[in-house]
Design a protein around this motif. Structure first.
Motif, mmCIF file in Angstrom:
data_model
loop_
_atom_site.group_PDB
_atom_site.id
_atom_site.type_symbol
_atom_site.label_atom_id
_atom_site.label_comp_id
_atom_site.label_asym_id
_atom_site.label_seq_id
_atom_site.Cartn_x
_atom_site.Cartn_y
_atom_site.Cartn_z
ATOM 1 N N GLU A 40 20.621 69.396 103.646
ATOM 2 C CA GLU A 40 21.646 70.430 103.724
ATOM 3 C C GLU A 40 21.111 71.809 103.368
ATOM 4 N N THR A 41 20.196 71.875 102.425
ATOM 5 C CA THR A 41 19.707 73.179 101.966
ATOM 6 C C THR A 41 18.283 73.484 102.414
ATOM 7 N N ASN A 78 26.009 67.490 94.635
ATOM 8 C CA ASN A 78 26.945 68.326 95.379
ATOM 9 C C ASN A 78 28.361 68.227 94.843
ATOM 10 N N THR A 112 28.828 77.429 93.343
ATOM 11 C CA THR A 112 29.426 78.169 94.463
ATOM 12 C C THR A 112 29.877 77.216 95.557
ATOM 13 N N LYS A 113 30.760 77.692 96.400
ATOM 14 C CA LYS A 113 31.305 76.844 97.464
ATOM 15 C C LYS A 113 30.236 76.403 98.449
ATOM 16 N N ASP A 114 29.257 77.285 98.719
ATOM 17 C CA ASP A 114 28.203 76.908 99.659
ATOM 18 C C ASP A 114 27.151 76.008 99.017
ATOM 19 N N GLN A 115 27.318 75.699 97.720
ATOM 20 C CA GLN A 115 26.459 74.775 96.973
ATOM 21 C C GLN A 115 25.009 75.252 96.889
ATOM 22 N N ARG A 116 24.805 76.534 97.070
ATOM 23 C CA ARG A 116 23.444 77.053 96.929
ATOM 24 C C ARG A 116 23.080 77.296 95.462
ATOM 25 N N ASN A 124 18.099 80.713 100.707
ATOM 26 C CA ASN A 124 17.696 80.414 102.088
ATOM 27 C C ASN A 124 16.719 79.247 102.040
#
Length: 806
Positions: free
Chosen positions: A36-37, A236, A258-262, A303
């Protein structure tokens, strides 16, 4: 003995050219990432089915191996779906394995890694990696999960004692080990009088011990490096785990921020209040103790090429010992020790491309020991404070031009600021305030390292580190008429202003490792390493107290320097479930630190006048048998190890034991350490640990002197006797709640029995003058009485409950 840098540089460059021009036809690089990341996943288990090939990915999520033909590659990690892929390997290639996080699986997942191939191929000797899963299996005192107890299963690693502050590695002293947590040094690494280490159990990800050819990126100690890394938050969703025990309770939380799980966070803490435990022991019934430690780690992946992490660690101990002391004019009913550590590490990893990465880290460490002396008959407390501040910046490149070949290098800048001690008398009129001068120093290091395979059966690792050490002003440099510094009188004093260089040392530190795999399951290794140590811990007891003084090298105290030679034979039996190993080593130390008879370091403004420097040697052999898979796992280790020192001077005060070689403080010739675990894979796990070893040396008096009808012991020799043989059996039984494996809450009960058969092991033997008729049935007419001190002379029972929630 001095290194010749130009020959090492020529050697490294020539081997680099050979490696870059060589061809590998079956080298495979496995790169594992989060699907995912895109973030690389370290410490992931990689196995090649039906072979002994397998191991863990490194910090960049990479694992390399040699193979030809059809292979089934299996990749697994806790919290991710397992991946399996069959490929035809006919040339060098890169295999990518993006792993998908598992959101549905709630059962406890156990991953066992078979790193037999790494042991065979890796050129680094004396390297051990422990996971918390392995450490949790061990039965330990008072049931605490502990990093140091896990390390003591490794050949050549011994405890300094049941209530001592640290480890002895291959006969070295406590301060000769560099103990790191996320790159930050831990100066007092133990809780509760040294019973277990300060590392928060639920936050530890990996533990690497280097005790032979230490990688070039590490420096500053002459014996070993213990590199502890906090685990990365990867979940997650919310995940919790913890435990409740007699000695401490712990809790950790892991979750995306954070919502984007970064951005993800891991927070873990442990607290212990132990006063009621000590009441069970007669000698410790008036002892008080409490401690706390905690770790916090934030990981941000903006990123696919950048990873930012910030971690912080805090530890504090407060304990009281009911000893009557007359100390620097203070008459106290007890000693109250209060010491704390606060570390912060920030790290940036940049993946420039598939073969090149940049990693930078800044570290700040602050260690503050304090001792309180409550005055007898008064409400006043006399306080002694000291402090060590450490700052470091390191940046390095890691380059893999092709599978099986790796180059790395970088630079490190660090600075020490040490306040050796300050005495605050409070309202006392009998005690004078005192302060010792601050010491400051800086180190600049440049390092490079290369690992490659010039031949399919030969792996080479070569590293070179250059360090320049500077003692910095402001301060005073004392000039003595000779090296012996007999009575502490110096000829002159040179004053330095802030920023001026007061003393300077440095040099090249080469490291070399070779591994020749002469058969499919057999290899021979050899290694060499040179290390220097510029920071010393000064003490004249068996092990240092948390308040023991640290000192930088100066014009009078030269840095220690060691050279280590080692060789080994490794054999994997069958399909890799059983491993055999044999290592031999020889270490020589120059400028070894010792102390004069009657030395007093407390608030001593000329501490160098009580110090001596000599030479040391350590040698031995380590034999190990390890079984890593199946219901029954375990290991049997035997170590023969000697550690000896020699100090020669111009007279009796500056010569120890007549200038002859004498046993070092951790000279323990024979050690047998066994650990066995039976795990049914569902509900029950039972572990046994048996330790038998030669105990450490101690000093017995050579006679006595009568002073005012009081017999005072006279010590003319050091470490001239040995404590009785130490042995102990421990048991641990874990009951896993199998009925709850499909629920979000999973719990385990662990019962531990430490010192199962109640062996009264001697921690120390000390001598006291006897009054007329005292203990006459034991000592007869002897003017001195000898007494054995035992810390734990009975079985210690503990019960703990651990849980995981997701």
């Amino acid at each position: 003995m001095h290194a010749t840098p130009r020959y090492w540089i020529i050697f490294l460059l020539s081997l680099s050219v050979a490696a870059l021009t060589g061809q590998g036809t079956s080298a495979v690089l496995v790169r594992v990432t989060d699907a995912e990341t895109g973030v690389p996943l370290p410490y992931v288990n990689v196995q090649i089915a039906n072979t002994v090939i397998g191991g863990l990915t490194d910090d960049d999520g990479v694992y390399t191996f040699k193979f030809s033909g059809r292979a089934t590659v299996m990749v697994s990690a806790v919290g991710y779906d397992q991946r399996k892929e069959t490929v035809d390997i006919v040339r060098s290639d890169t295999l990518s394995f993006p792993l998908t996080p598992v959101a549905e699986t709630l059962a406890t997942v156990t991953v066992s890694s078979n790193d037999a191939s790494q042991r065979l191929e890796r050129p680094l000797m004396g390297v051990e990696r422990l996971s918390m899963q392995e450490i949790e299996l061990l039965p330990v005192a008072l049931g605490e999960v502990d990093v140091f107890r896990g390390l003591q299963l490794v050949s050549g690693v011994n405890s300094a004692g049941e209530a001592s502050n640290g480890l002895s590695v291959r006969g070295g002293t406590i301060d000769q080990n560099l103990v790191l947590l996320d790159g930050a040094p831990i100066f007092t690494p133990t809780h509760l009088f040294g019973l277990f280490s300060v590392f928060t159990p639920d936050a530890v990800g990996s533990v690497d011990l280097y005790r032979a050819n230490v990688p070039a990126r590490f420096g500053g100690r002459v014996t070993s490096v213990v590199d502890v890394r906090t685990r990365n938050p990867t979940s997650n969703r919310l995940r919790m785990q913890g435990g409740i025990g007699l000695v401490s309770s712990r809790l950790s939380v892991e979750a995306p921020v954070t919502k984007d799980q970064r951005l993800k966070v891991l927070a873990a803490g442990r607290v212990g209040v132990n006063d009621f435990v000590f009441r069970a022991f007669e000698r410790l019934k008036n002892t008080r103790s409490k401690f706390v430690d905690g770790s916090l780690k934030l990981r941000y992946t903006p990123n696919e090429t950048d990873v930012w992490t910030v971690s912080t660690f805090y530890s504090r101990d407060v304990y009281e010992i009911d000893l009557l002391n007359s100390f620097a004019g203070v008459v106290a009913a007890s000693n109250q020790y209060d010491y704390a550590t606060h570390n912060v590490s920030a790290e940036w990893l940049r993946l420039i491309n598939e073969s090149l990465s940049l990693q930078s880290r800044i570290v700040r460490s602050d260690h503050r020991p304090r001792v309180n002396f409550p005055e007898v008959g008064s409400d006043n407390i006399v306080r002694y404070d000291s402090r060590i501040q450490y700052t470091s910046l390191r940046s390095g490149l890691d380059f893999q031009p092709r599978p099986g070949h790796r180059l790395s290098g970088g630079v490190q800048l660090l600075r020490y600021a040490i306040d050796p001690g300050r005495l605050d008398p409070g309202t006392s009129t009998n005690v004078q305030a005192a302060t010792t001068a601050r010491e400051q120093a800086a180190e600049v290091s440049v390092y490079a390292e290369e690992e490659w395979k010039p031949h399919p059966t030969l792996t080479i690792s070569a590293g070179l580190r250059y360090t320049r050490f500077l003692q910095l002003g402001p301060g005073q440099q004392r000039i003595y008429p000779d090296e012996d510094r007999l009575d502490g009188s110096y000829n002159s004093v040179v004053d330095y202003t802030g920023g001026q260089t007061m003393a300077s040392y440095g040099g090249f530190e080469p490291r070399l490792g070779l591994s020749w795999q002469f058969a499919d399951r057999s290899s021979i290794k050899a290694a060499y390493a040179l290390n220097r140590q510029y920071l010393q811990n000064i003490f004249n007891s068996t092990t240092p107290l948390p308040s023991s003084r640290w000192k930088v090298a100066d014009n009078n105290i030269r840095p220690q320097m060691s050279q280590l030679f080692s060789a080994g034979l490794y054999q994997v039996v069958g399909e890799g479930a059983v491993e055999l190993s044999l290592e031999i080593y020889f270490r020589r130390i120059e400028n070894l630190l010792e102390y004069k008879p009657g030395a007093d370091f407390f608030l001593n403004p000329t501490v160098e006048s009580d110090l001596l420097q000599g030479e040391g040697r350590a040698y031995g052999a380590e034999v190990g048998l390890r079984k890593t898979s199946g219901k029954l796992t375990g290991q049997i280790n035997y170590t023969y190890a000697r550690s000896q020192n020699r100090v020669t001077g111009s007279n009796l005060l500056t010569t120890i034991n007549g200038g002859r070689w004498y046993n070092g403080y951790f000279d323990q010739p024979h050690t047998v350490n066994t650990n066995f675990t039976v795990d049914d894979g569902r509900t029950h796990r039972v572990s046994l640990n048996l330790l038998v070893q030669s105990n450490r040396p101690y000093s017995i008096p050579n006679g006595y002197l009568a002073i005012d009808e009081l017999s005072v012991p006279i010590f003319l020799e050091r470490n001239n006797a040995r404590l009785p043989v130490y042995h102990r059996l421990d048991l641990s039984w874990t009951i896993h709640n199998a009925g709850m494996t499909k629920k979000r809450w999973v719990g385990d009960w662990t019962v531990t029995l430490y010192n199962l058969y109640g062996r009264k092991n001697a921690y120390n033997i000390y001598y006291q003058p006897r009054t007329s008729g005292q203990d006459a049935n034991v000592f007869g007419n002897s003017p001195l009485g000898s007494y054995r001190l035992t810390i734990f002379g009975a079985p210690i029972f503990s019960l703990a409950y651990s849980f995981k929630f997701e």
